[in-house]
Design a protein around this motif. Sequence first.
Motif, PDB file in Angstrom:
ATOM      1  N   ALA A 130       0.850  -1.191   0.000  1.00 18.97           N
ATOM      2  CA  ALA A 130       0.000   0.000   0.000  1.00 18.97           C
ATOM      3  C   ALA A 130       0.885   1.240   0.000  1.00 18.97           C
ATOM      4  O   ALA A 130       1.922   1.276   0.663  1.00 18.97           O
ATOM      5  CB  ALA A 130      -0.895   0.002   1.233  1.00 18.97           C
ATOM      6  N   VAL A 172       0.546   5.197   0.934  1.00 20.53           N
ATOM      7  CA  VAL A 172      -0.367   6.075   1.666  1.00 20.53           C
ATOM      8  C   VAL A 172       0.067   7.523   1.490  1.00 20.53           C
ATOM      9  O   VAL A 172       1.204   7.873   1.813  1.00 20.53           O
ATOM     10  CB  VAL A 172      -0.400   5.705   3.171  1.00 20.53           C
ATOM     11  CG1 VAL A 172      -1.343   6.634   3.924  1.00 20.53           C
ATOM     12  CG2 VAL A 172      -0.791   4.254   3.361  1.00 20.53           C
ATOM     13  N   HIS A 212      -0.169  10.830   3.014  1.00 21.61           N
ATOM     14  CA  HIS A 212      -0.521  11.374   4.325  1.00 21.61           C
ATOM     15  C   HIS A 212      -1.505  12.532   4.218  1.00 21.61           C
ATOM     16  O   HIS A 212      -2.366  12.697   5.076  1.00 21.61           O
ATOM     17  CB  HIS A 212       0.723  11.852   5.066  1.00 21.61           C
ATOM     18  CG  HIS A 212       1.668  10.767   5.438  1.00 21.61           C
ATOM     19  ND1 HIS A 212       2.373  10.792   6.618  1.00 21.61           N
ATOM     20  CD2 HIS A 212       2.036   9.635   4.807  1.00 21.61           C
ATOM     21  CE1 HIS A 212       3.147   9.720   6.690  1.00 21.61           C
ATOM     22  NE2 HIS A 212       2.946   9.008   5.584  1.00 21.61           N
ATOM     23  N   VAL A 259      -5.171  11.411   4.315  1.00 22.04           N
ATOM     24  CA  VAL A 259      -5.673  10.639   5.458  1.00 22.04           C
ATOM     25  C   VAL A 259      -6.383  11.601   6.410  1.00 22.04           C
ATOM     26  O   VAL A 259      -5.820  12.631   6.802  1.00 22.04           O
ATOM     27  CB  VAL A 259      -4.529   9.913   6.193  1.00 22.04           C
ATOM     28  CG1 VAL A 259      -5.054   9.213   7.443  1.00 22.04           C
ATOM     29  CG2 VAL A 259      -3.846   8.925   5.262  1.00 22.04           C
ATOM     30  N   ALA A 296      -0.343   3.634   8.843  1.00 27.07           N
ATOM     31  CA  ALA A 296      -0.228   2.199   8.571  1.00 27.07           C
ATOM     32  C   ALA A 296      -0.833   1.429   9.730  1.00 27.07           C
ATOM     33  O   ALA A 296      -0.574   1.734  10.889  1.00 27.07           O
ATOM     34  CB  ALA A 296       1.229   1.800   8.379  1.00 27.07           C
ATOM     35  N   SER A 298      -5.825  -1.729   8.658  1.00 27.64           N
ATOM     36  CA  SER A 298      -6.715  -1.181   7.630  1.00 27.64           C
ATOM     37  C   SER A 298      -5.989  -0.860   6.325  1.00 27.64           C
ATOM     38  O   SER A 298      -6.608  -0.769   5.273  1.00 27.64           O
ATOM     39  CB  SER A 298      -7.432   0.064   8.138  1.00 27.64           C
ATOM     40  OG  SER A 298      -6.509   1.120   8.339  1.00 27.64           O
ATOM     41  N   THR A 299      -4.666  -0.695   6.388  1.00 26.44           N
ATOM     42  CA  THR A 299      -3.890  -0.438   5.170  1.00 26.44           C
ATOM     43  C   THR A 299      -3.108  -1.669   4.728  1.00 26.44           C
ATOM     44  O   THR A 299      -2.301  -1.597   3.811  1.00 26.44           O
ATOM     45  CB  THR A 299      -2.911   0.738   5.358  1.00 26.44           C
ATOM     46  OG1 THR A 299      -2.012   0.427   6.427  1.00 26.44           O
ATOM     47  CG2 THR A 299      -3.645   2.029   5.632  1.00 26.44           C
ATOM     48  N   THR A 324       2.117  -0.523  13.300  1.00 30.20           N
ATOM     49  CA  THR A 324       1.258   0.651  13.197  1.00 30.20           C
ATOM     50  C   THR A 324       2.155   1.873  13.103  1.00 30.20           C
ATOM     51  O   THR A 324       3.191   1.942  13.766  1.00 30.20           O
ATOM     52  CB  THR A 324       0.340   0.774  14.432  1.00 30.20           C
ATOM     53  OG1 THR A 324      -0.503  -0.375  14.488  1.00 30.20           O
ATOM     54  CG2 THR A 324      -0.518   2.026  14.376  1.00 30.20           C
TER      55      THR A 324
END
Length: 108
Positions: free
Chosen positions: A2, A4, A6, A9, A24, A27-28, A34
């Motif tokens: 994934a 992401v 930022h 988010v 992280a 869910s990702t 995390t």
Amino acid sequence: MAIVDHSKVKGEESAPGMLRKTIASKSTGATGATSLDVTMQPGAKIPFHTHPTDEIIFIHTGEVEARLGKEKRILTADNTIVATAGVPHGIVNNSKKPARFIAFFPTL
């Protein structure tokens, strides 16, 4: 895998003056870690606490006062806190500008 962004988010106010984005997690697609992107406004603080796992905190921008065990220091961008399991730590933003950091810890 994934990727992401930022900036896309949605954050949540985890405490007064603290915006936390979960970057992280399960869910990702992360299965064992995390990562959080946290912005602290002036005066915001994370009280002294401990974790059963290590926590790594990379100061991205700004200035914070960090306490790790009995040590207290002013940290700025490109400083990293390595809070090993069971060691008390906390952060306060005593500056006049927001501070931002990325926290990383194993997910139990």
